[in-house]
Design a protein around this motif. Structure first.
Motif, PDB file in Angstrom:
ATOM      1  N   ASP A 166      31.852 -86.251  81.800  1.00 24.29           N
ATOM      2  CA  ASP A 166      30.948 -85.662  80.808  1.00 24.29           C
ATOM      3  C   ASP A 166      29.536 -85.536  81.363  1.00 24.29           C
ATOM      4  N   ASP A 167      29.098 -86.569  82.068  1.00 24.42           N
ATOM      5  CA  ASP A 167      27.731 -86.571  82.587  1.00 24.42           C
ATOM      6  C   ASP A 167      27.536 -85.527  83.682  1.00 24.42           C
ATOM      7  N   VAL A 168      28.575 -85.245  84.456  1.00 25.93           N
ATOM      8  CA  VAL A 168      28.467 -84.219  85.494  1.00 25.93           C
ATOM      9  C   VAL A 168      28.293 -82.832  84.871  1.00 25.93           C
ATOM     10  N   PHE A 169      29.067 -82.533  83.836  1.00 21.95           N
ATOM     11  CA  PHE A 169      28.910 -81.252  83.143  1.00 21.95           C
ATOM     12  C   PHE A 169      27.493 -81.126  82.585  1.00 21.95           C
ATOM     13  N   ALA A 170      27.011 -82.205  81.966  1.00 26.44           N
ATOM     14  CA  ALA A 170      25.663 -82.189  81.398  1.00 26.44           C
ATOM     15  C   ALA A 170      24.612 -82.023  82.488  1.00 26.44           C
ATOM     16  N   LEU A 171      24.797 -82.724  83.600  1.00 22.35           N
ATOM     17  CA  LEU A 171      23.836 -82.664  84.697  1.00 22.35           C
ATOM     18  C   LEU A 171      23.708 -81.251  85.252  1.00 22.35           C
ATOM     19  N   ALA A 172      24.822 -80.565  85.428  1.00 23.39           N
ATOM     20  CA  ALA A 172      24.782 -79.203  85.963  1.00 23.39           C
ATOM     21  C   ALA A 172      23.953 -78.290  85.065  1.00 23.39           C
ATOM     22  N   LYS A 173      24.103 -78.444  83.758  1.00 23.93           N
ATOM     23  CA  LYS A 173      23.339 -77.609  82.830  1.00 23.93           C
ATOM     24  C   LYS A 173      21.860 -77.980  82.834  1.00 23.93           C
ATOM     25  N   VAL A 174      21.564 -79.268  82.941  1.00 22.54           N
ATOM     26  CA  VAL A 174      20.167 -79.707  82.983  1.00 22.54           C
ATOM     27  C   VAL A 174      19.474 -79.170  84.230  1.00 22.54           C
ATOM     28  N   VAL A 175      20.124 -79.279  85.380  1.00 21.17           N
ATOM     29  CA  VAL A 175      19.511 -78.804  86.621  1.00 21.17           C
ATOM     30  C   VAL A 175      19.333 -77.290  86.594  1.00 21.17           C
ATOM     31  N   HIS A 176      20.292 -76.578  86.021  1.00 19.41           N
ATOM     32  CA  HIS A 176      20.138 -75.129  85.887  1.00 19.41           C
ATOM     33  C   HIS A 176      18.920 -74.806  85.022  1.00 19.41           C
ATOM     34  N   ALA A 177      18.731 -75.558  83.943  1.00 20.29           N
ATOM     35  CA  ALA A 177      17.564 -75.346  83.083  1.00 20.29           C
ATOM     36  C   ALA A 177      16.271 -75.669  83.824  1.00 20.29           C
ATOM     37  N   MET A 178      16.295 -76.706  84.637  1.00 21.35           N
ATOM     38  CA  MET A 178      15.115 -77.058  85.434  1.00 21.35           C
ATOM     39  C   MET A 178      14.746 -75.934  86.399  1.00 21.35           C
ATOM     40  N   GLY A 179      15.759 -75.390  87.083  1.00 22.88           N
ATOM     41  CA  GLY A 179      15.506 -74.323  88.038  1.00 22.88           C
ATOM     42  C   GLY A 179      15.029 -73.051  87.374  1.00 22.88           C
ATOM     43  N   THR A 180      15.537 -72.780  86.185  1.00 19.81           N
ATOM     44  CA  THR A 180      15.108 -71.603  85.439  1.00 19.81           C
ATOM     45  C   THR A 180      13.667 -71.767  84.965  1.00 19.81           C
ATOM     46  N   GLU A 181      13.317 -72.982  84.590  1.00 20.14           N
ATOM     47  CA  GLU A 181      11.960 -73.279  84.128  1.00 20.14           C
ATOM     48  C   GLU A 181      10.940 -73.089  85.248  1.00 20.14           C
ATOM     49  N   CYS A 182      11.266 -73.585  86.430  1.00 17.75           N
ATOM     50  CA  CYS A 182      10.366 -73.449  87.583  1.00 17.75           C
ATOM     51  C   CYS A 182      11.194 -73.543  88.859  1.00 17.75           C
ATOM     52  N   ASN A 183      11.149 -72.498  89.666  1.00 22.22           N
ATOM     53  CA  ASN A 183      11.990 -72.431  90.860  1.00 22.22           C
ATOM     54  C   ASN A 183      11.349 -73.190  92.025  1.00 22.22           C
ATOM     55  N   ASP A 184      11.285 -74.513  91.875  1.00 25.30           N
ATOM     56  CA  ASP A 184      10.721 -75.349  92.939  1.00 25.30           C
ATOM     57  C   ASP A 184      11.650 -76.495  93.323  1.00 25.30           C
ATOM     58  N   LEU A 185      12.904 -76.434  92.900  1.00 27.30           N
ATOM     59  CA  LEU A 185      13.806 -77.571  93.090  1.00 27.30           C
ATOM     60  C   LEU A 185      14.068 -77.877  94.556  1.00 27.30           C
ATOM     61  N   ASP A 186      14.039 -76.849  95.408  1.00 31.67           N
ATOM     62  CA  ASP A 186      14.311 -77.089  96.824  1.00 31.67           C
ATOM     63  C   ASP A 186      13.287 -78.026  97.454  1.00 31.67           C
ATOM     64  N   LEU A 187      12.099 -78.101  96.864  1.00 27.51           N
ATOM     65  CA  LEU A 187      11.053 -78.955  97.420  1.00 27.51           C
ATOM     66  C   LEU A 187      11.266 -80.432  97.093  1.00 27.51           C
ATOM     67  N   TYR A 188      12.213 -80.718  96.221  1.00 28.90           N
ATOM     68  CA  TYR A 188      12.518 -82.108  95.874  1.00 28.90           C
ATOM     69  C   TYR A 188      13.702 -82.664  96.668  1.00 28.90           C
ATOM     70  N   VAL A 189      14.303 -81.856  97.511  1.00 27.68           N
ATOM     71  CA  VAL A 189      15.461 -82.331  98.271  1.00 27.68           C
ATOM     72  C   VAL A 189      15.027 -83.445  99.223  1.00 27.68           C
ATOM     73  N   ASN A 190      15.747 -84.553  99.176  1.00 23.32           N
ATOM     74  CA  ASN A 190      15.475 -85.735 100.007  1.00 23.32           C
ATOM     75  C   ASN A 190      14.117 -86.367  99.703  1.00 23.32           C
ATOM     76  N   LEU A 191      13.644 -86.206  98.471  1.00 25.87           N
ATOM     77  CA  LEU A 191      12.362 -86.760  98.050  1.00 25.87           C
ATOM     78  C   LEU A 191      12.559 -87.488  96.719  1.00 25.87           C
ATOM     79  N   PHE A 192      12.483 -88.812  96.739  1.00 26.18           N
ATOM     80  CA  PHE A 192      12.731 -89.614  95.542  1.00 26.18           C
ATOM     81  C   PHE A 192      11.422 -90.230  95.050  1.00 26.18           C
ATOM     82  N   GLY A 193      11.205 -90.157  93.739  1.00 19.32           N
ATOM     83  CA  GLY A 193      10.029 -90.771  93.143  1.00 19.32           C
ATOM     84  C   GLY A 193      10.296 -92.208  92.731  1.00 19.32           C
TER      85      GLY A 193
END
Length: 259
Positions: A166-193
């Motif tokens: 269930d969480d994987v399905f939800a995660l895919a939709k959340v990340v898609h919404a994040m990318g649609t909101e602002c296309n900067d997700l590639d800059l977070y690869v291998n970068l943990f807060g």
């Protein structure tokens, strides 16, 4: 999904449920993943894992997940088979994979411990990982759990049930919404807060991941990759010859879709 991550062959959302919080003592009991290929295919993987060495599932884990010891005995696969399956899904040879999880440091530490126990650790040293929790903390104020992001983006038809599939399905939709909101997700690869009050201990850090204190300014987070840019560290996917001017202007340009 590949519009957000053009440099990767496969984008793999994954989640694990475990017997506890410590990968040195606890084990994975449920694994789920969704793999999106550049060709547009989507492959799903989901299985339970039998408890090892006469373990029983802690009561609090059963309350959280709804998974019982007897259930794992009947429906779960053995640890050896699980190790092989996870290696094939997350670290398949010949492709460049991006692994995505919410609070990825937790999930990755359990997976990497399992791979190390199976002698597969060398296959995992060049993993690329996106932590959607890190992105979430840059997008909204606390709390930023998966269920909070589902609500934040007004996503329907999914839930954060503390069950891996269930969480994987939800995660895919959340990340898609994040990318649609602002296309900067590639800059977070291998970068943990990391929270200033609870920085990740050195022993719990993953090789190849950059860890940065994720500060707040005026009640809102700084963009974490901007902090890294100021330090002169280029995020994954940034061409070496590319020179940026004002880093805040770059962020605004990405949000407006100009770059």
């Amino acid at each position: 999904m590949h519009n957000f991550f053009p440099n990767f062959d496969n984008i793999i959302f994954f989640d694990v449920e475990t017997t506890g919080l410590n990968p040195m003592k606890d084990q994975i009991i449920e694994f789920a993943a969704m793999k999106f290929t550049k060709e547009g295919a989507c492959d799903e993987t989901h299985f339970y894992i039998q408890l090892e060495n006469g373990r029983t599932l802690p009561e609090e884990i059963t309350e959280l997940t709804g998974i019982y010891t007897e259930w794992l005995e009947k429906r779960g696969i053995c640890m050896e088979e699980a190790m092989t399956k996870i290696k094939q899904v997350l670290f398949g040879p010949g492709t460049t994979n991006l692994l995505i999880a919410h609070n990825a440091n937790f999930d990755m530490r359990f997976v990497l411990k399992m791979m190390s126990d199976a002698g597969f650790d060398k296959l995992c040293t060049k993993s690329h990982v996106l932590d959607s929790l890190t992105v979430a903390r840059d997008r909204k104020e606390h709390p930023c759990k998966l269920k909070d992001m589902i609500t934040h983006y007004h996503i329907t038809g999914v839930e954060n049930s503390h069950r891996a599939i269930d969480d994987v399905f939800a995660l895919a939709k959340v990340v898609h919404a994040m990318g649609t909101e602002c296309n900067d997700l590639d800059l977070y690869v291998n970068l943990f807060g990391m929270y200033p009050r609870f920085p990740t201990p050195e022993a719990e850090k993953i090789l190849g991941i950059t860890y940065v204190i994720q500060n707040y300014e005026g009640g809102k987070n700084r963009r974490l990759y901007l902090i890294e840019r100021e330090k002169g560290i280029k995020p994954h996917g940034t061409p070496e010859e590319e020179v940026y001017g004002d880093i805040e202007d770059e962020y605004l340009a990405r949000c407006e879709g100009r770059i």
